[in-house]
Scaffold this motif. Structure first.
Motif, PDB file in Angstrom:
ATOM      1  N   PRO A 116      90.750 113.690  85.106  1.00 18.02           N
ATOM      2  CA  PRO A 116      90.486 114.404  83.842  1.00 18.02           C
ATOM      3  C   PRO A 116      91.590 114.229  82.808  1.00 18.02           C
ATOM      4  N   ALA A 117      92.854 114.188  83.222  1.00 16.14           N
ATOM      5  CA  ALA A 117      93.954 114.130  82.258  1.00 16.14           C
ATOM      6  C   ALA A 117      94.184 112.740  81.699  1.00 16.14           C
ATOM      7  N   ALA A 118      93.472 111.734  82.210  1.00 12.65           N
ATOM      8  CA  ALA A 118      93.710 110.366  81.752  1.00 12.65           C
ATOM      9  C   ALA A 118      93.113 110.148  80.373  1.00 12.65           C
ATOM     10  N   THR A 119      93.691 109.196  79.635  1.00 12.37           N
ATOM     11  CA  THR A 119      93.201 108.840  78.311  1.00 12.37           C
ATOM     12  C   THR A 119      92.766 107.379  78.304  1.00 12.37           C
ATOM     13  N   VAL A 120      92.092 106.981  77.240  1.00 14.86           N
ATOM     14  CA  VAL A 120      91.603 105.600  77.152  1.00 14.86           C
ATOM     15  C   VAL A 120      92.752 104.615  77.168  1.00 14.86           C
ATOM     16  N   SER A 121      93.873 104.970  76.542  1.00 11.09           N
ATOM     17  CA  SER A 121      95.019 104.058  76.530  1.00 11.09           C
ATOM     18  C   SER A 121      95.545 103.796  77.926  1.00 11.09           C
ATOM     19  N   GLY A 122      95.204 104.666  78.894  1.00 16.18           N
ATOM     20  CA  GLY A 122      95.630 104.440  80.269  1.00 16.18           C
ATOM     21  C   GLY A 122      95.051 103.167  80.849  1.00 16.18           C
ATOM     22  N   TRP A 123      93.868 102.752  80.387  1.00 20.19           N
ATOM     23  CA  TRP A 123      93.300 101.495  80.853  1.00 20.19           C
ATOM     24  C   TRP A 123      94.210 100.317  80.511  1.00 20.19           C
ATOM     25  N   PHE A 124      94.727 100.314  79.312  1.00 27.31           N
ATOM     26  CA  PHE A 124      95.622  99.224  78.909  1.00 27.31           C
ATOM     27  C   PHE A 124      96.949  99.318  79.664  1.00 27.31           C
ATOM     28  N   THR A 125      97.402 100.520  79.950  1.00 26.31           N
ATOM     29  CA  THR A 125      98.639 100.681  80.709  1.00 26.31           C
ATOM     30  C   THR A 125      98.490 100.098  82.107  1.00 26.31           C
ATOM     31  N   VAL A 126      97.339 100.336  82.746  1.00 26.97           N
ATOM     32  CA  VAL A 126      97.093  99.783  84.082  1.00 26.97           C
ATOM     33  C   VAL A 126      97.175  98.262  84.048  1.00 26.97           C
ATOM     34  N   VAL A 127      96.456  97.641  83.122  1.00 29.11           N
ATOM     35  CA  VAL A 127      96.411  96.176  83.063  1.00 29.11           C
ATOM     36  C   VAL A 127      97.786  95.610  82.727  1.00 29.11           C
ATOM     37  N   ALA A 128      98.474  96.224  81.745  1.00 34.39           N
ATOM     38  CA  ALA A 128      99.797  95.719  81.358  1.00 34.39           C
ATOM     39  C   ALA A 128     100.790  95.859  82.505  1.00 34.39           C
ATOM     40  N   THR A 129     100.754  96.984  83.220  1.00 31.96           N
ATOM     41  CA  THR A 129     101.666  97.175  84.347  1.00 31.96           C
ATOM     42  C   THR A 129     101.364  96.193  85.470  1.00 31.96           C
ATOM     43  N   ALA A 130     100.092  95.997  85.787  1.00 32.61           N
ATOM     44  CA  ALA A 130      99.733  95.035  86.830  1.00 32.61           C
ATOM     45  C   ALA A 130     100.119  93.618  86.424  1.00 32.61           C
ATOM     46  N   LEU A 131     100.038  93.316  85.142  1.00 27.91           N
ATOM     47  CA  LEU A 131     100.441  91.995  84.661  1.00 27.91           C
ATOM     48  C   LEU A 131     101.923  91.749  84.922  1.00 27.91           C
ATOM     49  N   VAL A 132     102.751  92.771  84.671  1.00 28.41           N
ATOM     50  CA  VAL A 132     104.208  92.615  84.792  1.00 28.41           C
ATOM     51  C   VAL A 132     104.663  92.716  86.241  1.00 28.41           C
ATOM     52  N   THR A 133     104.109  93.652  87.008  1.00 31.01           N
ATOM     53  CA  THR A 133     104.620  93.908  88.363  1.00 31.01           C
ATOM     54  C   THR A 133     103.870  93.159  89.458  1.00 31.01           C
ATOM     55  N   ILE A 134     102.724  92.555  89.143  1.00 32.01           N
ATOM     56  CA  ILE A 134     101.950  91.859  90.173  1.00 32.01           C
ATOM     57  C   ILE A 134     101.694  90.403  89.811  1.00 32.01           C
ATOM     58  N   LEU A 135     101.062  90.160  88.647  1.00 31.44           N
ATOM     59  CA  LEU A 135     100.656  88.794  88.330  1.00 31.44           C
ATOM     60  C   LEU A 135     101.859  87.883  88.092  1.00 31.44           C
ATOM     61  N   LEU A 136     102.800  88.297  87.267  1.00 35.63           N
ATOM     62  CA  LEU A 136     103.957  87.444  86.987  1.00 35.63           C
ATOM     63  C   LEU A 136     104.793  87.168  88.239  1.00 35.63           C
ATOM     64  N   PRO A 137     105.128  88.186  89.064  1.00 39.61           N
ATOM     65  CA  PRO A 137     105.855  87.861  90.307  1.00 39.61           C
ATOM     66  C   PRO A 137     105.062  86.964  91.239  1.00 39.61           C
ATOM     67  N   TRP A 138     103.748  87.162  91.314  1.00 43.29           N
ATOM     68  CA  TRP A 138     102.937  86.283  92.162  1.00 43.29           C
ATOM     69  C   TRP A 138     103.006  84.846  91.682  1.00 43.29           C
ATOM     70  N   LEU A 139     102.925  84.623  90.382  1.00 41.85           N
ATOM     71  CA  LEU A 139     103.028  83.270  89.849  1.00 41.85           C
ATOM     72  C   LEU A 139     104.394  82.666  90.139  1.00 41.85           C
ATOM     73  N   ALA A 140     105.454  83.475  90.024  1.00 40.41           N
ATOM     74  CA  ALA A 140     106.792  82.970  90.340  1.00 40.41           C
ATOM     75  C   ALA A 140     106.891  82.584  91.816  1.00 40.41           C
ATOM     76  N   GLY A 141     106.349  83.415  92.698  1.00 37.64           N
ATOM     77  CA  GLY A 141     106.361  83.085  94.115  1.00 37.64           C
ATOM     78  C   GLY A 141     105.550  81.847  94.429  1.00 37.64           C
ATOM     79  N   ARG A 142     104.429  81.685  93.747  1.00 37.16           N
ATOM     80  CA  ARG A 142     103.602  80.492  93.971  1.00 37.16           C
ATOM     81  C   ARG A 142     104.329  79.231  93.507  1.00 37.16           C
ATOM     82  N   TYR A 143     105.060  79.342  92.405  1.00 35.88           N
ATOM     83  CA  TYR A 143     105.815  78.187  91.925  1.00 35.88           C
ATOM     84  C   TYR A 143     106.903  77.806  92.941  1.00 35.88           C
ATOM     85  N   VAL A 144     107.596  78.800  93.490  1.00 34.16           N
ATOM     86  CA  VAL A 144     108.629  78.517  94.490  1.00 34.16           C
ATOM     87  C   VAL A 144     108.005  77.858  95.713  1.00 34.16           C
TER      88      VAL A 144
END
Length: 522
Positions: free
Chosen positions: A125-153
């Protein structure tokens, strides 16, 4: 002893666990506008054993390991953004890219985390629409980018390993070239022996023939001379057959008897206890050289699987593709793990030579923890031999280099495209909500203090001036009011806004207020 302990995988895992636990109990309660999930202290204490489990299984189940801190972050806040688990998410996502071979694994994991976060943001209930963008942006920084770095290594390490394998293969081939030159010289010596010894035996047979027809000799003597002539002729013929095996490279290699087939080899291996299956067929007879090469590929592949992957299932596949006969012998990872040492490699080098002389190509490579040997052979008889294998080795190295370059490009364009799409989406959504949060001046003028909230709500915009409902820098609410709502006067400005305050379901105040942005942090 101490050095071995410090370099062991267990020590590395313990140090990794301590590193990702360091920020766990930092004071990182969800901030203003950020919806809280489960009580943070519960999540923190549950994270201690869960992160230990994640580190323990990260080598065998990297996806499960990466999912643990992501799940803990979503449990703490549906928007995923929390410093308590950010380090664990980054490190284990990097290890996912480093240890998982499949390219789609990380992308599917990233998509799954985003989807789970979006669902949680939608139901809290307390979530806002901007929370959707926060989820994607956080996953981009903490999951996708490190995964790509690990794959490159990982790809870089595979390139280095391929280079060393090429160097070792070239070194072995240089040794084999020396052995081949010595064998060629021995072949030439054997040819010279054949010429001289054969000539002497021919002379002996000739003299024995003369004695056989000499009327001055007795009948037993002539019979003995005849036997001597026959023995000399037989010895000459046998010598010619034996020396013929020591051929020159310019001659065609001897064709072995074709009585034994790949199916016979597979059946004998299965009878000896090997878990081996044979699928497919060629559907037509192969040229003798290609047929014997297929036989040797199956024989050598099963031998290698027995030596280096005992207990592993083996698959032998025969078929036609692009006008060529294709045979593959592939084994799974051995149940007890790979045996130490990789062997001399002479068997594969000799097998490559046989396939090459038959006009085909041999490719041996690791696959999914096991090993596969694939040969492609021409269907036409008398096919010319393919060039030696050094060029094919360099082509394999070039393929590995291209793979690393593609991985490096992925590490650049994937986050760039993702950030661009996210930015465009956020800009479009902000534009939409800005226009939908403007209260028309005429409607504002028609509102009267004392009207019920239900009669007013139908004339108000769909969104308020800020996603957090109360703009930063807005003045304090009038005393005694239950709730105040803020609406934009203009779509692109929030310096001034309309404020509507309600108490007990009635509109009790309406005014224009100045929005003073809070001072920037030093």
């Amino acid at each position: 002893m101490l050095r071995r302990l410090l370099s062991s995988p267990v020590t590395a895992d313990v140090l990794l666990w301590c590193a990702i636990l360091a920020p766990l109990f930092a004071d990182d309660l969800p901030g203003r506008g950020q919806p809280a999930g489960l009580p943070l202290v519960w999540v923190q204490w549950a994270a201690v054993p869960l992160l230990a489990l994640a580190v323990a299984v990260s080598r065998r189940l990297p996806v499960l390991a990466a999912a643990v801190p992501a799940g803990l972050g979503l449990a703490a806040t549906p928007e995923l953004f929390t410093n308590n688990f950010a380090i664990a998410q980054i490190v284990l996502a990097f290890l996912l890219g480093r240890r998982a071979a499949a390219r789609g694994t990380g992308l599917l994991f990233f998509g799954g985390v985003c989807l789970a976060g979006l669902v949680l943001v939608g139901i809290v209930p307390a979530a806002t629409v901007s929370g959707w963008f926060t989820v994607v942006a956080t996953a981009l920084v903490t999951i996708l980018l490190p995964w790509l770095a690990g794959r490159y290594v990982r790809q870089h390490d595979e390139l280095v390993r391929t280079g060393w394998e090429l160097a070792e293969r070239l070194e072995r081939e240089q040794e084999l070239i020396g052995d081949r030159e010595r064998l060629k010289e021995r072949s030439r010596i054997a040819g010279d022996m054949h010429d001289s010894l054969g000539h002497e035996l021919s002379l002996i047979a000739l003299r024995a023939g003369a004695l056989q027809v000499d009327a001055g000799l007795s009948v037993p003597a002539r019979e003995a001379a005849g036997e001597l002539r026959s023995s000399a002729a037989a010895a000459t013929e046998r010598l010619r057959e034996i020396i013929g095996v020591l051929r020159e490279d310019s001659e065609g290699p001897p064709v072995l008897p074709a009585g034994d087939t790949p199916a016979d080899v597979v059946e004998r291996a299965r009878a000896s206890g090997m878990a081996v299956t044979l699928t497919g067929a060629f559907g037509e007879p192969l040229p003798p050289m290609a047929d014997r090469a297929v036989y040797r590929v199956v024989q050598e592949g099963l031998t290698n699987a027995t030596k280096y992957a005992p207990g592993a299932a083996v698959r032998v596949t025969l078929g036609l593709a692009e006008g060529e006969a294709v045979v593959t012998v592939a084994n799974d990872a051995p149940p007890a793990g790979p045996l130490p040492g990789s062997g001399s490699g002479h068997g594969l080098v000799g097998l490559d030579e046989r396939v090459r002389l038959a006009g085909g190509r041999l490719h041996a490579h690791p696959v999914d923890g096991g090993f596969a040997v694939t040969a492609r052979l021409p269907l036409a008889a008398g096919a010319a031999a393919t060039p030696p294998g050094e060029r094919r080795s360099r082509e394999a190295l070039e393929r590995a280099r291209r793979k690393v370059r593609r991985s490096m490009l992925d590490a650049i364009w994937v986050p760039v495209v993702a950030a661009g799409v996210l930015g465009v989406t956020m800009f479009g959504f902000n534009t939409y909500t800005s226009y939908r949060s403007v209260l028309d001046a005429q409607v504002y003028g028609e509102l009267r203090v004392g009207q019920s909230e239900t009669s007013v709500a139908g004339r108000l915009p769909a969104y308020q001036a800020d996603d957090d409902e109360r703009p930063a820098g807005a003045p304090a609410d009038p005393p005694g009011t239950d709730e105040c709502r803020f609406y934009r006067i203009g779509a692109w400005s929030l310096d001034r806004a309309y404020r509507l305050c309600f108490t007990d379901g009635l509109l009790t105040a309406k005014d224009r207020v100045d929005i003073t942005p809070p001072p920037a942090s030093p």
